[in-house]
Design a protein around this motif. Structure first.
Motif, PDB file in Angstrom:
ATOM      1  N   SER A   1       0.414  -0.628  -0.124  1.00 43.24           N
ATOM      2  CA  SER A   1       0.344   0.136  -0.108  1.00 43.24           C
ATOM      3  C   SER A   1       1.261   1.341   0.108  1.00 43.24           C
TER       4      SER A   1
ATOM      5  N   PRO B   1      -9.837   3.164  -9.882  1.00 46.67           N
ATOM      6  CA  PRO B   1      -9.402   2.781 -10.126  1.00 46.67           C
ATOM      7  C   PRO B   1      -9.163   1.289 -11.019  1.00 46.67           C
TER       8      PRO B   1
ATOM      9  N   GLU C   1      -2.047   1.179  -9.356  1.00 44.40           N
ATOM     10  CA  GLU C   1      -2.379  -0.554  -9.129  1.00 44.40           C
ATOM     11  C   GLU C   1      -1.701  -1.594  -9.559  1.00 44.40           C
TER      12      GLU C   1
ATOM     13  N   ARG D   1      -4.958 -12.608  -1.213  1.00 41.51           N
ATOM     14  CA  ARG D   1      -6.390 -11.905  -0.843  1.00 41.51           C
ATOM     15  C   ARG D   1      -5.583 -10.555   0.234  1.00 41.51           C
ATOM     16  N   ARG D   2      -4.736 -11.086   1.146  1.00 42.28           N
ATOM     17  CA  ARG D   2      -4.462 -10.276   1.525  1.00 42.28           C
ATOM     18  C   ARG D   2      -3.696  -8.693   0.951  1.00 42.28           C
TER      19      ARG D   2
ATOM     20  N   ARG E   1      -6.831  -7.519  -1.908  1.00 44.17           N
ATOM     21  CA  ARG E   1      -7.996  -7.772  -1.722  1.00 44.17           C
ATOM     22  C   ARG E   1      -8.570  -6.135  -2.031  1.00 44.17           C
ATOM     23  N   ASN E   2      -8.122  -4.852  -2.016  1.00 45.08           N
ATOM     24  CA  ASN E   2      -8.345  -3.105  -2.204  1.00 45.08           C
ATOM     25  C   ASN E   2      -8.428  -2.865  -3.359  1.00 45.08           C
ATOM     26  N   THR E   3      -7.245  -3.788  -4.245  1.00 43.03           N
ATOM     27  CA  THR E   3      -7.031  -3.591  -5.598  1.00 43.03           C
ATOM     28  C   THR E   3      -8.744  -4.062  -6.835  1.00 43.03           C
ATOM     29  N   TYR E   4      -9.068  -5.404  -5.903  1.00 43.96           N
ATOM     30  CA  TYR E   4      -9.987  -6.479  -6.695  1.00 43.96           C
ATOM     31  C   TYR E   4     -11.182  -7.153  -6.006  1.00 43.96           C
ATOM     32  N   PRO E   5     -11.417  -5.913  -4.879  1.00 38.17           N
ATOM     33  CA  PRO E   5     -12.267  -6.844  -4.281  1.00 38.17           C
ATOM     34  C   PRO E   5     -13.431  -7.690  -4.151  1.00 38.17           C
TER      35      PRO E   5
END
Length: 971
Positions: A441, A462, A475, A595-596, A599-603
């Motif tokens: 991040s 995004p 991203e 996922r960790r 996750r914010n990039t591909y929710p």
């Protein structure tokens, strides 16, 4: 089936040898190969995918004969070649031997088609070479052929089981709109990272500070440069935070002294001793004490057990006696029944004791050696208390909590108390992985700011929403850091081990399973060796640097059973193989970390805690309760998926479907194996007619993979066309008559194309299933529809009959030798039996002896082995020449030298017997494999046919066949 379409090349012929050779070679390519971006199981070689796609889309010359005949240059070439073709045909017919004897008389049209087909083959042969995968001249030549066959408008290619992304990636390389989907989010991300994201930022320069001046950036080169730059930035930040957990080591004088960076810490799992006298002592479970087994450099760990103090220490030894090295190689193992032995008391440590210790929290770990990097090789050192303390001081703030599956075939660790994916990592490994995840991040924010400055653009939307400005670019770059972390997990877990032969760390996934390891390694992310962060990121930017983005691409998450396709889609796909691999269960190992990071990039893609399991089309009994339920689930689901392909794909192009066999499946059940038959049943019931099968060497044959219980053997590419809606129904008897009529000439064509004997059963499935699947149904005597499994057995029986029938075309001595070999191999048999066999063929045993095929003495007869044959044998001087001799001498030279001038010269000298020699090689391979079960003797016959084309080509260049300037071959 009355086809209303143009036949494509893949339905008639492809240069299988060149494709297989390139596919096999590709498995050893590392840097820059897309497969190195991220592990995916049983992915198809790019060479094979590229060739199959080209052959699916390009017209076979037989479908445009009139057009070809109108070309004056091509027609003139064919007219010049026709007399030689006619002469060769006459010679084959006159010899009355071999499959070529029944070939029809070649026409001018035949020669034109063959010349044009060879031109297309040459394009494929260039196309499949790895060094040409970025050669624009070669690629454009292939694209031009595709455009011509497609009328200029290129159809989209879709793979609904995109997995590792090989097929859509190669469609994109060939300039075709590339689409793919998969249920598994890890597979979807692999596809997005190779096909979708790079094309979005095609030809853009990098944005990092201090960019060197450069005129232009092609494809994903700019993106690759930014991945490299910010990856190094992340490493520096990570070192600032956790570098203290990875201390250097002091080298002793024998290694030159000074400080050195550690490559690996080697640990052993420990359990309480089963001996009551030492019950409070944790004793090691070690598969091998060897650190280096290289000859002359043997290095090993010597354990020192002090019974008085009840302590165990370890020191590193170099060299040693033979018995010491043999003992070191065994570690503390004690055979399968006893598992291990206690190093304190020598008592047996059974698996039950180990399982109990693991499940009750009594399994520990002990540092037993340290490996450091230095000039001139590895430095092996005894464990250090400070290094152990540093490792154990790490305290992670997160670890994956996903439960490991109850899959006893592929997951062994739950037997020993390691029940979650998080349990497979040490505390230090977890801290390192978490640190790099947290840094993503921060790095993303830095890239976003630099992009705004460098490109003078806004923040924008995004990446997942279709954005292409600063946020989306940041991203996009960070996706490849998530892949770097995921790749790190393959080297940073307690499933990794030390390879003492190569002196490197083995990754966790040596095969498609997670075994239990007893002595494991901890890699150093800040070293310059296996598992370091720089290397894990390097795989990503080197892959990006080599991509050819000739068309747009898109990969989405979608269940293949309900997939919808663009209009006019060409299907080329690589589905799951029955029960071979549990992709979802295995990929959870990576999913948790991906996922960790993303996750914010591909929710939407990472909105669930684990990969989807329920809809996954794999026939796994442990998930469905019984083998029968698992098979029914697979058949129904795969049927729906393939029916969707059949209904929605373009009728102008054939569908290509890959299927890979497990070696154990072939050995136990042959080509009518349950998995294969079930898969084919789904294809046929979905409305496809199988019009071809091409066996491809798509799996690496290294020892580690081959030793796995679910290791994959060869793949078969099924070529399918939509079945006619008004297809007839026939009886079993009619089907068998059709097989006997149509299969022999098809097999003869396959032989003429030099299909290797090992591949012939799979190749014969194509024309055989072509007969079966073009009908609505084949009815048994009780009016029940014939199953695919039964059809496969009948096809195989017809192949056996054909190969057996070839024997009648050989000379009598050769026919005797075949029957004798089938009954006795190279062993001895009674003269009386031999005499009866010979008389039945109109000859005597003395005739076969005179031919130099057998030895007859003391009432016993045996075939002469190849190493007993006369090395100075000359076919033109042999007054009793047989096909058997010609083959055995040719095999002898080929085994010894391979494709050399001497081997080619011998082929040239046997001349008009060459076709019969090839037929005999097929025949003997079939006997060795199916009747005598003699793989060792089968291998040289298969190898000879595999090299037949090249040998023939080499032989054709030889004019002086005797070495004396003479060229006569009349013997």
């Amino acid at each position: 089936m009355a086809a209303q379409y143009k036949k494509k090349l893949i339905e008639v012929a492809i240069p299988l040898e060149a494709i297989n050779a390139a596919s096999a070679r590709e498995k050893s390519i590392r840097h820059g190969h897309p497969s190195t971006l991220h592990l995916w199981w049983a992915r198809r070689p790019l060479a094979a995918c590229r060739a199959v796609l080209f052959a699916q889309l390009v017209d076979d010359p037989s479908s445009r004969v009139d057009e070809l005949m109108a070309g004056p240059k091509l027609r003139a070439q064919a007219e010049a070649e026709l007399p030689a073709r006619l002469a060769a045909w006459e010679n084959s017919k006159a010899s009355a031997q071999g499959a070529a004897a029944n070939a029809p008389e070649p026409t001018l049209e035949d020669v034109v088609v063959e010349i044009e087909r060879k031109r297309l083959f040459a394009i494929i042969e260039d196309l499949v070479k790895w060094e040409n995968s970025t050669n624009e001249e070669v690629l454009e030549r292939a694209r031009a052929e595709i455009r011509r066959s497609c009328g200029g408008e290129l159809p989209p290619v879709y793979d609904p089981f995109s997995g590792g992304g090989s097929i859509p990636l190669e469609a994109q390389r060939l300039g075709l709109p590339a689409y793919g989907s998969d249920l598994n989010p890890v597979a979807v991300m692999i596809g997005k990272a190779m096909i979708e994201i790079p094309s979005k930022f095609k030809d853009m320069p990098p944005i990092h500070p201090g960019i060197k001046e450069r005129s232009f950036y092609r494809n994903a080169e700019g993106l690759a440069e930014d991945v490299k730059y910010y990856g190094e930035w992340m490493r520096e930040k990570a070192w600032e935070r956790i570098g203290h957990l990875y201390p250097q080591v002091d080298l002793p004088k024998e290694y030159g002294g000074g400080k050195a960076t550690v490559i690996a810490w080697i640990w052993a799992r420990t359990v309480p001793s089963p001996d009551p006298a030492f019950a409070n002592v944790q004793v090691p479970l070690i598969s091998s004490f060897m650190l280096s087994s290289k000859k002359g450099k043997e290095t090993w760990i010597e354990p020192i057990a002090d019974r008085g103090t009840k302590t165990i220490t370890y020191r590193v030894r170099r060299g040693g006696t033979k018995s010491e090295l043999e003992a070191a190689a065994l570690g503390t193992t004690a055979g399968k029944r006893q598992a291990f032995r206690c190093i304190m008391s020598d008592a047996a440590i059974p698996y039950d004791h180990i399982r109990s210790a693991g499940k009750t929290g009594k399994m520990g770990q002990e540092l037993i050696a340290i490996v450091a990097e230095r000039k001139g090789g590895r430095a092996y050192l005894a464990p250090s208390a400070d290094h152990k303390k540093a490792a154990l001081s790490a305290v992670p703030d997160w670890k994956p909590e996903t439960e490991l599956p109850e899959n006893p075939r592929d997951f062994k660790t739950p037997n020993y108390g390691l029940n979650t994916f998080g349990d497979l990592f040490t505390s230090r490994q977890l801290v390192a992985l978490n640190t790099f995840c947290d840094l993503i991040s921060e790095t993303r924010d830095q890239i976003k700011a630099d992009a705004v400055t460098a490109r003078r653009i806004g923040i924008g939307e995004p990446l997942a929403a279709g954005g292409s400005e600063a946020l989306a670019y940041a991203e996009a770059v960070s996706v490849f850091f998530a892949f770097g972390i995921s790749k790190m997990t393959d080297y940073h877990s307690t499933i990794t081990s030390w390879h003492h032969g190569r002196e490197i760390i083995r990754n966790a996934f040596g095969r498609q399973a997670l075994p239990m390891t007893w002595d494991f390694t901890e890699a150093n992310p800040f070293s310059h060796s296996t598992g370091n962060w720089g290397n894990c990121v390097e795989w990503g930017f080197k892959t990006l640097d080599q991509l050819q983005l000739a068309a747009p691409g898109r990969i989405v998450q979608q269940d293949a059973q309900s997939a919808s396709y663009p209009a006019g889609t060409v299907i080329s796909t690589d589905p799951p193989y029955y029960d071979n691999i549990g992709y979802a269960d295995l990929s959870d190992y990576f999913y948790a970390w991906m996922r960790r990071s993303l996750r914010n990039t591909y929710p939407e893609l990472f909105g669930v805690l684990a990969t989807p399991k329920f809809e996954e089309l794999v026939a796994t009994p442990y998930r469905h309760g019984t083998k029968e339920r698992a098979e029914a689930f697979f058949l129904e689901g795969m049927g729906k998926a393939i029916q969707g392909m059949s209904e929605q794909s373009s009728a102008e192009f054939p569908t290509a479907i890959y299927y890979a066999f497990k070696q154990s499946e072939i050995d136990q059940e042959g080509i009518s194996s349950t998995g294969w038959a079930t898969f084919l049943q789904a294809v046929v019931e979905a409305g496809y007619a199988v019009v071809g099968t091409w066996p491809m060497r798509t799996e690496m044959a290294n020892r580690m993979i081959a030793s796995g219980t679910n290791a994959l053997a060869n793949s078969v590419v099924l070529v399918c066309r939509k079945k006619e809606a008004f297809a007839d129904t026939i009886t079993r008897a009619e089907f068998i008559r059709a097989l006997k009529r149509e299969l022999p000439p098809a097999i003869a064509e396959l032989q003429a194309a030099n299909i290797a004997p090992a591949d012939m059963p799979q190749s014969a499935i194509g024309p055989g299933m072509g007969v079966f699947s073009r009908y609505n149904a084949v009815l048994e005597a009780d009016d029940s529809p014939m199953t695919v499994k039964t059809a496969l057995q009948l096809i195989n029986a017809e192949l056996d009959e054909f190969l057996g029938g070839i024997q009648g075309e050989f000379d009598a001595d050769t026919r005797f030798a075949i029957t004798w070999f089938e009954q006795n191999g190279m062993g001895k048999g009674d003269y009386g039996v031999a005499d009866n066999l010979a008389r039945a063929r109109g000859i005597a045993v003395e005739s076969v002896k005179h031919a130099g095929i057998v030895e007859s003495a003391a009432g016993k007869v045996r075939l002469l082995k190849r190493d007993e044959l006369d090395p100075d044998w000359a076919p033109e001087e042999d007054g009793h020449l047989t096909v058997w001799e010609c083959l055995q001498h040719l095999v002898r030279l080929h085994e010894k030298d391979g494709i050399t001038h001497d081997t080619a010269l011998l082929m040239r000298r046997i001349d008009d017997k060459a076709d019969a020699v090839k037929d005999l090689a097929y025949c003997l391979y079939d006997i060795c494999s199916n009747k005598r079960k003699d793989a060792k003797e089968a291998t040289p016959y298969n190898a000879l046919i595999a090299d037949w084309t090249e040998l023939t080509r080499e032989a054709a260049t030889i004019e002086d066949i005797r070495g004396d300037g003479q060229t006569s071959m009349s013997f």
